[in-house]
Each structure stands twice: as structure tokens, then as C-alpha cells.
Design an enzyme around this catalytic site. Structure first.
Site, PDB file in Angstrom:
ATOM      1  N   SER A 160       4.893   2.483   7.686  1.00 45.66           N
ATOM      2  CA  SER A 160       4.620   1.292   6.880  1.00 45.66           C
ATOM      3  C   SER A 160       5.837   0.893   6.049  1.00 45.66           C
ATOM      4  CB  SER A 160       3.451   1.552   5.927  1.00 45.66           C
ATOM      5  OG  SER A 160       2.224   1.296   6.545  1.00 45.66           O
TER       6      SER A 160
ATOM      7  N   ASP B 256      -0.043  -7.853   1.365  1.00 45.83           N
ATOM      8  CA  ASP B 256       0.396  -6.457   1.433  1.00 45.83           C
ATOM      9  C   ASP B 256       1.918  -6.344   1.470  1.00 45.83           C
ATOM     10  OD1 ASP B 256      -0.139  -3.722   1.370  1.00 45.83           O
ATOM     11  OD2 ASP B 256       0.021  -3.542   3.548  1.00 45.83           O
TER      12      ASP B 256
ATOM     13  N   HIS C 187       0.806  -1.211   0.000  1.00 41.93           N
ATOM     14  CA  HIS C 187       0.000   0.000   0.000  1.00 41.93           C
ATOM     15  C   HIS C 187       0.845   1.270   0.000  1.00 41.93           C
ATOM     16  CE1 HIS C 187       0.504  -0.289   4.484  1.00 41.93           C
ATOM     17  NE2 HIS C 187       0.517   1.028   4.386  1.00 41.93           N
TER      18      HIS C 187
END
Length: 435
Positions: free
Chosen positions: A286, A208, A176
Site C-alpha cells: 500500500s 484514501d 490507511h
């Protein structure tokens, strides 16, 4: 009085200029009550805020003892004066400045001794940070999309970590973070300020996980640990770019393992087995590494649970064994080849449904249906079977089994233990590719 809070879980990619383009997620199944909708906390109404204590003891008839003053007498009696005319020390005398300073010096020495022992932990955190920072990448991904008929263009910040693979050095991150960006729109910046652009991007939606190939990348790879050996309570260190602040370091512990009931809105992650940590993770972390005190990467920071959009001590990371396995599949085959068993599972099945089997099993996944011609059918699985062990590992629930099957190498012959009609059976299944 009522107090309402809403807890949402967000992917931790962050837009620059202090903007965050995270996606709210809500837990599924049993976890829904914890995260969806406001929770109310009411205090009892009309309850007295004071309490009285009653005694049955009768009052004393004897004369009360005289009250003595702790202050030194201004008119000392002869008994309190020495032969030299100087008042002698008494119980009520105040400590001198010299005695106070001596006590302070003693406390400082005690603190120094205790600090020397405690500072060893601080030295570990500093050394791990210095060792791993050169392997961490700050990511800026330019993205554009159309919402409600309006065109939007923005930059999103994230993190990555350099790993060594059979195909050389790659940058490991979350899908993402770079989703929707072309290689030329992704800027990578190292801790010493060097800048790169990836030449190739590979990603997997179900986990992911993403990897990027970077030409002429001359950065030291991080050392990966064994995430299967991580225990709850272990110290953890997170490095990333919270709110675009690159190469920030935070410290905490591993709070929990096996979080598999997270629903990330539009971003569907099918294969979940998250670590939970209280090391501060914010939008922009992230793709950055979660480390142990040996300087080894044990996880890939991915999401946070928050009612404010910032860190509230609940962060989630993909175990590094899982992330590296997916990265290896992407590099070798261009996609993740997921194992296929061929069963549908009962999502509402819980440990309490085991009945008498609770004495011998702590969890399991109940088969709701078996697809004709599937590996499960060839292994003679039937509707109503309870799978309690897969490939030598205990099965906690249906999500756990899905993750185990999906990450098992294609063509593997895997042993399983099932319960059928209260009896224990052993069987084997050869997994095929889900595609």
C-alpha cells in the site's frame, strides 16, 4: 464434489513480524455476487467418465501388411552389408551421438537469437527498477488501539513514493498506512538505508490518499505519468514492502480500469476509480508506486482481492492523476475540496434501463432527486433525467459520476448532456464546495 472459496478485498498495509492488519471489503451492488459468500462448483453426478467411438466401416478381407521392426537386425542379411563389411544406415537406425549434439547446438543458437529479442523487455524492467527504487520509501507506522477492552500495540508496514509538488518534495502514500500514528511514530527508510520522520501529515478519507512533509529529504522524486493514457494490457511494475520486505519489485499487466464498486468495510472510500493489475501486490505494498515501462508512476497501490490474504493476481491502484490532484488540494488547502452537484442518484439504474436510448448511449446516471437551491437545481435538472456526459466525458454509472463531480475544481462551469423523455439536452452547471 463441492468446492467453496470466499474472496475478500483488503487494504494492503502490513504489520511487521509477518502480521497483516488488513480490512476485509466486499463489493457493492452487482459485484456482490462475485465476492460475498462461498461459491460452489458441482460436477455432474452419474455421468460416465468414458466415451466410445463406433465405426460403421466393414473389416478388410485382405491380408494384413507385415509388421516391420524398427530395431536393427542382429543378423544382417547380405543386402544390408556393404562391400567393406560395415552395416549401411537404414531407416530404422538410431541417431548417432554426433547428430544429437549437432541438433542441440542448433537449438541453443536459436534460443540465443530469440532470447536477445525477449531480453530487451527484461532490460526495461531492470532499468525501471533501478531508476525508481531511490524514490520509493519503506514506511513503518507504530499504532495502538483498544479492541474488546484489550489494548493492542503493533507496527504496520507500508510504502510511499517521493513526488515533486509546488511546495517541494512530499511523500505520497495511502491514508490507511499511517492512520492512527503520530509523526514521531512513523519511520521512513530509503532504499540506501537513510531514515526520516515526517513533520506534517495530511490525508483524505474519501480517496484514501495521504501526503507527508519530511525535513531535509534528499531523495530524487519519481516522475509521474498520465494515467488517462494507460490502456488495458499495458505492462506494469509494482514496488513496495510486501510483508515488510522493503523495495520488492513485481511485474504484470494492467488488467482493467474503472473499478468503482469496492467496499472496504470500516474504511469507506467514496471517490473510486481504481486500476486493476495482476502485478503481485501483497499486504505492505500500500502506498507504493505502480509504474509503466517508461519509469513513470501511473498509480498508487492500495488494495487486493484475495481469499487467502495474499496476492492472487487481483490488485487495485489509485490512478496517479487522481492521487496527485488530491495531494495538491491537501497541500494547498489542508483538505480535499470536493465538488458539489446536489442530486441523489438511482443506484439500481443500469444500461438495460436506457431502453431505446441504448442506440445512442452506453451508460449514464439517473437522477432520483434534486436538492433545492443546489447547482443542479440552478442548471434545471429534474427527477428522471439521465446524465450521460459530464465535462466532456461519458458517464458510465452513478459511482463514476460521483467521482467525476467530487474531483472537479470548485467554481468550474461544467457542460453536461442529459436525456429527458427520450430527447437530448445540453446544460451547464457551476460546482460549489460540498462542505
Amino acid at each position: 464434489m463441492r468446492n467453496s472459496r470466499r474472496l475478500a478485498i483488503s487494504l494492503t498495509g502490513a504489520a511487521l513480524a509477518w502480521l497483516c492488519s488488513t480490512h476485509s471489503i466486499l463489493p457493492r451492488a452487482a459485484a456482490q455476487q462475485s465476492y460475498s459468500g462461498p461459491s460452489r462448483y458441482a460436477s455432474p453426478q452419474g455421468a460416465s467418465a468414458t466415451a466410445s467411438v463406433e465405426s460403421n466401416a466393414k473389416p478388410s478381407l485382405t491380408a494384413p501388411a507385415p509388421i516391420r521392426s524398427l530395431r536393427p537386425s542382429l543378423d544382417p542379411s547380405p543386402s544390408s552389408v556393404s562391400s567393406a563389411g560395415v552395416p549401411s544406415a537404414s531407416v530404422g537406425s538410431l541417431p548417432t551421438a554426433q547428430s544429437i549434439q549437432a541438433r542441440r547446438e542448433a537449438l541453443f543458437r536459436e534460443l540465443a537469437d530469440e532470447f536477445n529479442a525477449f531480453d530487451r523487455l527484461g532490460n526495461l524492467v531492470r532499468k525501471v527498477s533501478q531508476l525508481v527504487k531511490p524514490s520509493v520509501i519503506h514506511i513503518e507506522a507504530h499504532k495502538s488501539e483498544t479492541k474488546g477492552g484489550q489494548y493492542e500495540s503493533y507496527d504496520e508496514a507500508g510504502s510511499g513514493v517521493v513526488i515533486n509538488t509546488a511546495d517541494g518534495l512530499w511523500v505520497l502514500t495511502n491514508r490507511h498506512v499511517i492512520l492512527g500514528s503520530q509523526p514521531s511514530e512513523i519511520l521512513l527508510r530509503s532504499a540506501d538505508g537513510r531514515q526520516y520522520h515526517p513533520s506534517r501529515i495530511l490525508s483524505d478519507e474519501s480517496t484514501d490518499v495521504a501526503v507527508m512533509k519530511v525535513p531535509d529529504l534528499r531523495l530524487p522524486p519519481a516522475r509521474t505519468g498520465d494515467s488517462n493514457q494507460v490502456n488495458i494490457g499495458d505492462f506494469t511494475i509494482a514496488i513496495g514492502s510486501p510483508f515488510g520486505l522493503s523495495h520488492s519489485v513485481t511485474f504484470g499487466i494492467l488488467s482493467a480500469k474503472g473499478r468503482r464498486d469496492l467496499s472496504l468495510g470500516d474504511q469507506k472510500i467514496d471517490l473510486q476509480d481504481f486500476f486493476q493489475t495482476d502485478a503481485a501486490i501483497n499486504p505492505g505494498n500500500s502506498g507504493g508506486p505502480l509504474l509503466n515501462l517508461r519509469g513513470e508512476v501511473i498509480g498508487l497501490n492500495t488494495a487486493i482481492a484475495s481469499s487467502s490474504g495474499g496476492s492472487e493476481g487481483i490488485g487495485f491502484a489509485i490512478p496517479i492523476n487522481m492521487a496527485v490532484q488530491v495531494a495538491d488540494e491537501l497541500i494547498r488547502h489542508g483538505r480535499l475540496r470536493r465538488g458539489y452537484l446536489g442530486v441523489t442518484l438511482e443506484p439500481d439504474f443500469t444500461v438495460s434501463d436506457l431502453g431505446p436510448l441504448q442506440a445512442v448511449a452506453n451508460g449514464g446516471a439517473k437522477v432520483k432527486g434534486v436538492r433545492r437551491g443546489s447547482p443542479a437545481a440552478k442548471a434545471n435538472l429534474q427527477r428522471g433525467d439521465i446524465i450521460v456526459e459530464f465535462n466532456g466525458s461519458q458517464v458510465d454509472n452513478d459511482d463514476h459520476l460521483v467521482a467525476q463531480v467530487g474531483l472537479t475544481p470548485i467554481g468550474s462551469v461544467v457542460p453536461m448532456i442529459i436525456y429527458r423523455d427520450g430527447k437530448r439536452y445540453r446544460t451547464e452547471v457551476e460546482l460549489t464546495d460540498v462542505n
